[in-house]
Design an enzyme around this catalytic site. Sequence first.
Site, PDB file in Angstrom:
ATOM      1  N   CYS A  15      40.901  17.394  -5.440  1.00 17.89           N
ATOM      2  CA  CYS A  15      41.822  18.670  -5.280  1.00 17.89           C
ATOM      3  C   CYS A  15      41.241  19.415  -6.739  1.00 17.89           C
ATOM      4  O   CYS A  15      40.398  19.016  -7.443  1.00 17.89           O
ATOM      5  CB  CYS A  15      43.288  18.514  -5.352  1.00 17.89           C
ATOM      6  SG  CYS A  15      43.932  17.557  -6.629  1.00 17.89           S
ATOM      7  N   CYS A  82      -1.387  -6.085 -14.956  1.00 13.89           N
ATOM      8  CA  CYS A  82      -0.809  -7.498 -15.308  1.00 13.89           C
ATOM      9  C   CYS A  82       0.651  -7.009 -15.625  1.00 13.89           C
ATOM     10  O   CYS A  82       1.009  -5.891 -15.610  1.00 13.89           O
ATOM     11  CB  CYS A  82      -1.460  -8.144 -16.391  1.00 13.89           C
ATOM     12  SG  CYS A  82      -1.285  -7.333 -18.008  1.00 13.89           S
ATOM     13  N   ASP A 484      37.497 -17.120   3.174  1.00  9.63           N
ATOM     14  CA  ASP A 484      38.578 -16.700   3.992  1.00  9.63           C
ATOM     15  C   ASP A 484      38.588 -17.090   5.198  1.00  9.63           C
ATOM     16  O   ASP A 484      37.420 -17.501   5.809  1.00  9.63           O
ATOM     17  CB  ASP A 484      38.488 -15.130   4.033  1.00  9.63           C
ATOM     18  CG  ASP A 484      39.576 -14.556   4.564  1.00  9.63           C
ATOM     19  OD1 ASP A 484      40.629 -14.681   4.306  1.00  9.63           O
ATOM     20  OD2 ASP A 484      39.192 -13.535   5.709  1.00  9.63           O
ATOM     21  N   ASP A 677      35.458 -10.821   4.783  1.00 11.12           N
ATOM     22  CA  ASP A 677      35.048 -10.016   5.773  1.00 11.12           C
ATOM     23  C   ASP A 677      36.021  -8.687   5.626  1.00 11.12           C
ATOM     24  O   ASP A 677      35.775  -7.807   6.457  1.00 11.12           O
ATOM     25  CB  ASP A 677      34.908 -10.502   7.114  1.00 11.12           C
ATOM     26  CG  ASP A 677      36.378 -10.719   7.713  1.00 11.12           C
ATOM     27  OD1 ASP A 677      37.250 -11.081   6.957  1.00 11.12           O
ATOM     28  OD2 ASP A 677      36.384 -10.627   8.828  1.00 11.12           O
TER      29      ASP A 677
END
Length: 781
Positions: A15, A82, A484, A677
Amino acid sequence: MTQSLLTLPVAGMSCAACAARIEKQLNRLDGVEASVSFANESAQLHYDPERSSPQQLVDAIVRCGFTVPRQALNLDIGGMSCAACSARLEKALNRLPGAEAIVNFAAESARVEFLPGLIDQQRLLAEVRRAGFEPVLQSADGGEAAATARYRGELAWFAVSALLTLPFMIEMVVMFAGGHHGWLPRMWQLALATPVQFVVGWRFYRGAWQALRGGVANMDVLVALGTSMAWLLSAAVTLWDIPGQHVYFEASAAVITLVLLGKLLEARAKGKTSAAIAALMKLAPKTARLERDGQLVEVAVDSLRRGDVVVVRHGDNLPVDGEVVSGEAWLDESMLTGESRAVLKQAGDRVCAATRNQDGMLKVRATGVGSETQLAGIVRMVAAAQGSKAPIQRLADRISAVFVPVVTALSLLTFLATGWMGGDWAQALIRAVAVLVIACPCALGLATPTAVMVGVGNGARRGILFRNAAALELAGKVAVLLVDKTGTLTEGRPTLRHALALSGSEARLVQLAASAEAGSEHPLAHAMLQRAKELQLPLLSCSSFRADVGNGVEAALADVGMVRVGVPEWVGVELPAAAQSWRAEGATVVAVSLDGESQGLLALADSLRDSSAAAVRDLQALGVKVVMLTGDQEATARSIAAQAGIVEWRAGMKPQDKAGVVRDWQGKGGKVAMLGDGVNDAPALAAADVSLAMGAGSDVAIAAADITLMHGDLRHAVDAIRLSRASLAKIRQNLLFAFVYNALGIPLAALGMLNPVIAGAAMAASSVSVVSNSLLLRRWR
């Protein structure tokens, strides 16, 4: 007072008050006049360079809680010979204000992230040219056309050099066969060797000058110095007809030709290291079919826009990411997920560009086109990972920085010692040339990045996306993997198994729970919503919603009251005996209350993936300890852990608790990885040494992860660790080969056991051998 103008982009403003806060903070700095626009998301700054630096201005914005986005520029770099060249260019670019560059010698590319207000694209390109290299903006085809053109040009130069050098090779063969030495007149040798030395070999002089001007020495210095010494000695003997001296035109010409041959073979082999990106890009079709006025019209994919409906027939590759409008088909998504089995797609399902329609027909509404598709994102991630540096490369970089000066000193020492001890200064010069030629640092510079490029590409083909080379290296060192439960060990699609209404009907209980959970993305919420849909229960209007992560949700339902759904202890509901038995079965028990009064209990269960138990056994066989973390209750966690074969687990974990467990394991020593996930896994993913996210998981989890597993299967975590270890083994082999090659080659050349021609051949072979050894990683399964 001289004022400078700086315009910076600012991200994160919500804002006008945010813009005012930033402006106030900036104007507090000495000599700064700031104007921040919320509409343009930018800050315009007039500042005194003697009192404030651009970085201080950026830091001031960051301290306000906002970010100054960087832009990325990907370049193909021509002229690097190189690792010293890439190090020199990287150093030059990183000296620019607000620039962070990584230059990859193996890929002959550079990625530069920069603040657009401090520097622009033209200045970056000019800096690359000033360093003596030729920058080219990477094209949509991944630079394949430019690389092909460069290869053909190099082939032409090599053909010219080989044709002029061929008579010298014939003479050497005749001599070794016992024939007469010197059948090729010296003036003819001078005429043949001179264009090779100064026309074909001009690149080495140019590269040497640019390197020395930049304060470093590279391979071009060694080749230019060595071949020039051999040519000058031979030219002096020929032109002044010095008696009793040999000429060494064949050494100068053959070394240049062999170096070019080595570069050709090296370029061809390096091209294969980037084959993963080329293969991915070729999967995207060039045209698409749109249905207009009842007719199918074929249009270029570049002309598609969001909202277009494309028709995908049997055998076609999808041109866009989108949602199936009608039809059904079996899609091969192996290029995204690594899963070989086709997946059935129907109306409402999401589909991705470049997946192949094996059977059926679909109409798909485009939600992502061109650079917005998941395929384009994968290509960008793979390219960035292949161009990044692994921590193990630091040793090679440090050695390359001092390698050429040390070799030059050894060559001079060889010349002086051989000449002083043997009295044959011409022979001493040839030995010194052999030392210069054989000590090329190319193999050392290619050892790590080629293996990284092949490893990252191999992972991409199997649905394992490494964010950078550091992730590829660290994954193989993981000692503990924290996992998890929901969506990783389990399917992530729980279903409502039991319902116990304590007030009213079971249908009313489900309706209240589903209405409150409508604003949640948690898998348990989806299960409640699915059950309400099956029972054809309308959702009640929600006027406010609040999620207490790890506990549950609270929602104000219009004309009903305040509903809480979540952990029974948080909701304030005591569990009856029946609910205790549900937990023992592995179900998650959720309580529902209305205005503080108990409404009932729901039992939701998520099935263990078929592959999870086998994956856990494989991880344990690799020496990786698997620990399960879950926000579920103790009884549920115990049941799932037992089914998966996991000995240690933690239940009732909140997001901050998971991050704490990560730090606890890190305190015990060893690398700790986290696999999750969901949004609630993000803090733990960020805290882990290596983080892995399921590709079907939340965007927050994927953004926080070092490795994304496109197919939701724990076996891919096993594959990521195995691939990392295989890549590390190749890197170590390459580094050992490069070190041993130089450790043996330099003394042999100094002792006169290698002439410059053999040294040149060995030098060319070393680089090709390192790249070829890395390419063996493509056979990894």
